[in-house]
Each structure stands twice: as structure tokens, then as C-alpha cells.
Design a protein around this motif. Sequence first.
Motif, PDB file in Angstrom:
ATOM      1  N   LEU A 132      47.288  70.222  31.271  1.00 46.82           N
ATOM      2  CA  LEU A 132      47.954  69.052  30.707  1.00 46.82           C
ATOM      3  C   LEU A 132      48.921  68.412  31.701  1.00 46.82           C
ATOM      4  O   LEU A 132      48.993  67.181  31.793  1.00 46.82           O
ATOM      5  CB  LEU A 132      48.690  69.437  29.425  1.00 46.82           C
ATOM      6  N   ILE A 133      49.635  69.230  32.450  1.00 46.78           N
ATOM      7  CA  ILE A 133      50.546  68.684  33.456  1.00 46.78           C
ATOM      8  C   ILE A 133      49.748  67.938  34.532  1.00 46.78           C
ATOM      9  O   ILE A 133      50.146  66.866  34.994  1.00 46.78           O
ATOM     10  CB  ILE A 133      51.410  69.799  34.076  1.00 46.78           C
ATOM     11  N   ALA A 134      48.598  68.480  34.919  1.00 47.32           N
ATOM     12  CA  ALA A 134      47.764  67.809  35.920  1.00 47.32           C
ATOM     13  C   ALA A 134      47.247  66.470  35.390  1.00 47.32           C
ATOM     14  O   ALA A 134      47.228  65.475  36.118  1.00 47.32           O
ATOM     15  CB  ALA A 134      46.592  68.714  36.316  1.00 47.32           C
ATOM     16  N   VAL A 135      46.846  66.431  34.128  1.00 47.60           N
ATOM     17  CA  VAL A 135      46.352  65.178  33.545  1.00 47.60           C
ATOM     18  C   VAL A 135      47.480  64.151  33.465  1.00 47.60           C
ATOM     19  O   VAL A 135      47.289  62.976  33.799  1.00 47.60           O
ATOM     20  CB  VAL A 135      45.731  65.439  32.159  1.00 47.60           C
ATOM     21  N   ILE A 136      48.657  64.575  33.054  1.00 47.78           N
ATOM     22  CA  ILE A 136      49.791  63.654  32.979  1.00 47.78           C
ATOM     23  C   ILE A 136      50.150  63.136  34.380  1.00 47.78           C
ATOM     24  O   ILE A 136      50.463  61.959  34.565  1.00 47.78           O
ATOM     25  CB  ILE A 136      50.991  64.342  32.298  1.00 47.78           C
TER      26      ILE A 136
END
Length: 117
Positions: free
Chosen positions: A59-63
Motif C-alpha cells: 500500500l505504501i508503494a502504491v501511494i
Amino acid sequence: MNLTLMFMLTIIMLITLILLLIMMISKKSIIDLQKSSPFECGFNPTSSKRLPFSIHFFLIAVIFLIFDIEIIIIIPMIFTFKTVFIMYWINTMISLIMVLMLGLYHEWYNGMLKWTH
């Protein structure tokens, strides 16, 4: 003709001699399991295929990717401020910022920004 044949034989003998020297002097490599196996991003390809993966990192990578795309969209708009009709530019910026704020609200509401649940 005889000189050419002698020259060719000399070259073939030199090549053979160099190859023999290389084979005798060269370091013999022992086949190592670690060196002969493929390496993919730190994961052993022969082990279990379904390793546990933290969804928080994903999720951090997508954000982060979304943030990069936002920057790519905003920077050209800043450069075009003086070259386009001002009301069109303001409407475009307000709509872009509204989409970004709605996305941030959606991430916050669904708990995507929390590291631990």
C-alpha cells in the motif's frame, strides 16, 4: 606457397600452445549450487512460492506511485500558468486538487495510511 604454408603452421602451433597454457594455468571453478541457481529479488526460486508478504509495504508503494503521478501532472500545469486562459487553468487546478483530496480521503477512511491495524 611454401612460405605461406610455414606461416600458417606457425600460427596454428602458437594458437594451440596458447590454448594449452591457458587450460593448464587457468583456475578450475568448482560448480557451486549458489552460483548456478537463478537469483530473483532475494527470493530463493526453489523454496515455497507463496511467501507471506506484508500488505502495508504494498500500500505504501502504491501511494508513492500515485504521488509521483500527481507531481508529473502538477509541474507542467505550473509552467503553463501564464500561457493559457486563467479561468480554464483555475478550473483545471481546482478539479485536479479535488480529485487528489477525494483520493486522500478515501485512503484515510479505509485505513490505508495506518501502518498497524
